[in-house]
Enzyme design. Structure first.
Site, PDB file in Angstrom:
ATOM      1  N   LEU A 122      -2.104   3.501   5.074  1.00  0.00           N
ATOM      2  CA  LEU A 122      -3.136   4.522   4.903  1.00  0.00           C
ATOM      3  C   LEU A 122      -3.673   5.057   6.221  1.00  0.00           C
ATOM      4  CD1 LEU A 122      -5.196   2.880   2.005  1.00  0.00           C
ATOM      5  CD2 LEU A 122      -3.331   4.536   1.841  1.00  0.00           C
ATOM      6  N   GLY A 123      -3.568   4.273   7.279  1.00  0.00           N
ATOM      7  CA  GLY A 123      -4.085   4.715   8.568  1.00  0.00           C
ATOM      8  C   GLY A 123      -3.656   3.787   9.677  1.00  0.00           C
ATOM      9  N   THR A 142      -4.235   0.020   8.397  1.00  0.00           N
ATOM     10  CA  THR A 142      -4.833  -0.146   7.072  1.00  0.00           C
ATOM     11  C   THR A 142      -3.759   0.143   6.033  1.00  0.00           C
ATOM     12  OG1 THR A 142      -7.006   0.545   7.880  1.00  0.00           O
ATOM     13  CG2 THR A 142      -6.660   0.591   5.495  1.00  0.00           C
ATOM     14  N   LYS A 182      -6.842  -4.556   5.797  1.00  0.00           N
ATOM     15  CA  LYS A 182      -7.086  -4.043   7.145  1.00  0.00           C
ATOM     16  C   LYS A 182      -6.579  -5.082   8.141  1.00  0.00           C
ATOM     17  CE  LYS A 182     -10.973  -2.030   8.012  1.00  0.00           C
ATOM     18  NZ  LYS A 182     -12.429  -1.745   8.149  1.00  0.00           N
ATOM     19  N   ASP A 235     -21.821   3.852  11.213  1.00  0.00           N
ATOM     20  CA  ASP A 235     -20.711   4.807  11.324  1.00  0.00           C
ATOM     21  C   ASP A 235     -20.550   5.617  10.040  1.00  0.00           C
ATOM     22  OD1 ASP A 235     -18.741   6.118  12.729  1.00  0.00           O
ATOM     23  OD2 ASP A 235     -17.167   4.686  12.225  1.00  0.00           O
TER      24      ASP A 235
END
Length: 449
Positions: free
Chosen positions: A18-19, A26, A43, A142
């Site tokens: 995903l990232g 992730t 993660k 964040d």
């Protein structure tokens, strides 16, 4: 090593990445330890010699805090593990929330309405109330569109606690700068994060949702994000968001609970008085007269046009000037009999008289399907000044600060086209200008939709 179908910790089969950033990945994965198998988020943080130890501390802190949290809108902690296969990886497993991040929706061209933004704000504040009222408080640090998921159930979920803080900063202690530029307040980059810091990030996020533009790309005035010139929302919502994003932390809401109360009761917000509308008839599509409490401005709106009337100001000075003009005219008439120089006093008196009448004129702005006309009307029918723009040429209607002319230090309303600009309302308050801009943009957008 890490690729699709790889099984980590003898349990988690990686499905889709995903990232990825430096040292982090992730994944969407299957939990083979459940029956039936469940979809989870894994993660991963790669530990290398060049990695900052603070990065690992933040990752471990995220796992530790998530383990303690229990809120339906925060993905639940599942597991924390490490694997060593040439590279030492640390893994954090959480529930998977099906849906799209608000950032993905913005990239896809989604524009959020005022109603949607209020709903999103309320749901985020409910989560922040839970986090901030824990002991010790948990600060996300964040908040931004990419860390907020609009689930398939149309509810908002808060993710990515990688910058989380669960204790107050200690005076003189070292700190790791976290947060995203444009969404994080100034005090956060100095290591002094407080609950109001998360509220600033919420406000910046809502500005992004309303404008479609990242806060960092919007203009600023004295470090305050300028956005009300590109949105068509109620003045009370603008004031509420402006309070969230005040550069001075002491001027913001101090708690999420306080901010939520103000959002639900915007009519009592001290920074903005709500508009009052008085319909002239009850028939659909009929004209309405709009008034802003304690304002001299009147507005009349209908499906065919929007009319704004702003009366003149400084009546005492104007009256004095008019009397002076009349006096000079009288003196000129008297002197003109024995001597021709008296005509000079007569002319000066006439000019002064007309100038003061013009100063006290009513500004009338009319917006219709064909054009926008700005006029200054007086009691003398032959003394009327006006300018005109074509409606279809209008690009923006903005409430901006007047910098160039020292006579008008406040805000003005500016109608912009590619060829020309028109400005008016130099003597009005910030709230009155925001109200007029809102109504004009709403009327214009309704005609173009």
């Amino acid at each position: 090593m890490l690729q699709e179908q790889t099984i980590l910790h003898n349990r988690y089969r990686l499905q889709t990445k995903l990232g990825q950033t430096t040292g982090r990945q992730t994944w969407l994965a299957e939990d083979l330890g459940t029956t039936p198998t469940q979809t989870v988020i894994v993660k991963l943080l790669a530990f290398a010699d060049q990695m900052n130890w603070e990065t690992l501390k933040l990752f471990e802190r995220e796992a530790s805090i998530l383990r303690q949290l229990d809120h339906p809108k925060i993905p639940k902690y599942q597991n924390y593990f490490s694997i060593d296969d040439r590279v030492l990886w640390f893994g954090l497993v959480q529930d998977y929330i099906p849906g799209n991040s608000l950032k993905d929706l913005l990239v896809q061209g989604k524009r959020f309405s005022q109603t949607e933004v209020r709903k999103i704000a309320s749901e985020i504040l409910a989560i922040l109330i839970y986090l901030h009222e824990l002991s010790p408080p948990v600060l996300h640090r964040d908040l931004k569109p990419s860390n907020l998921i609009l689930g398939e159930d149309q509810q908002i979920y808060m993710i990515d606690f990688g910058a989380v803080q669960d204790r107050a900063a200690v005076e003189g202690a070292t700190f790791t700068v976290v947060g995203t530029y444009g969404y994080a307040p100034f005090e956060q980059f100095g290591g002094r994060t407080v609950p109001a810091s998360d509220l600033y990030s919420l406000g910046a996020t809502l500005i992004h949702l309303l404008t479609g533009t990242a806060p960092a790309d919007l203009p600023q005035d004295k470090f305050r994000i300028q956005f009300n010139h590109v949105v068509s929302v109620s003045p009370s919502l603008v004031a509420w968001i402006e309070k969230l994003t005040d550069p001075d932390v002491k001027q913001r809401f101090s708690t999420a609970r306080q901010a939520l109360t103000a959002l639900k009761t915007p009519q009592t917000h001290p920074d903005r008085t709500p508009r009052q509308s008085y319909p002239l008839s009850q028939s659909p599509g009929s004209a309405k007269t709009l008034r802003y409490e304690n304002s001299r401005v009147t507005m009349r709106t209908s499906p065919t046009q929007l009319l704004v009337q702003i009366p003149g100001e400084h009546q005492l000075a104007i009256a004095g000037g008019m009397l002076g003009g009349i006096g000079l005219m009288a003196l000129g008439i008297v002197l003109a009999v024995p001597h021709p120089s008296g005509f000079l006093f007569l002319i000066i008196g006439i000019v002064l008289f007309l100038a003061k009448i013009h100063t006290s004129a009513t500004t009338v702005a009319v917006l219709n399907h064909q054009d926008f006309t700005l006029s200054r009307e007086t009691t003398l029918p032959f003394y009327t000044a006006s300018r005109r723009l074509i409606t279809c040429d209008i690009n923006t209607i903005q409430n901006i600060i007047h910098h160039k002319d020292p006579r008008h230090a406040g805000r003005v309303i500016t109608i912009q086209t590619n060829a020309d600009d028109l400005s008016f309302a130099q003597k009005l308050s910030r709230n009155e200008c925001a109200w007029i801009v809102q109504e004009m943009n709403c009327w214009l957008n309704a005609q173009r939709s």
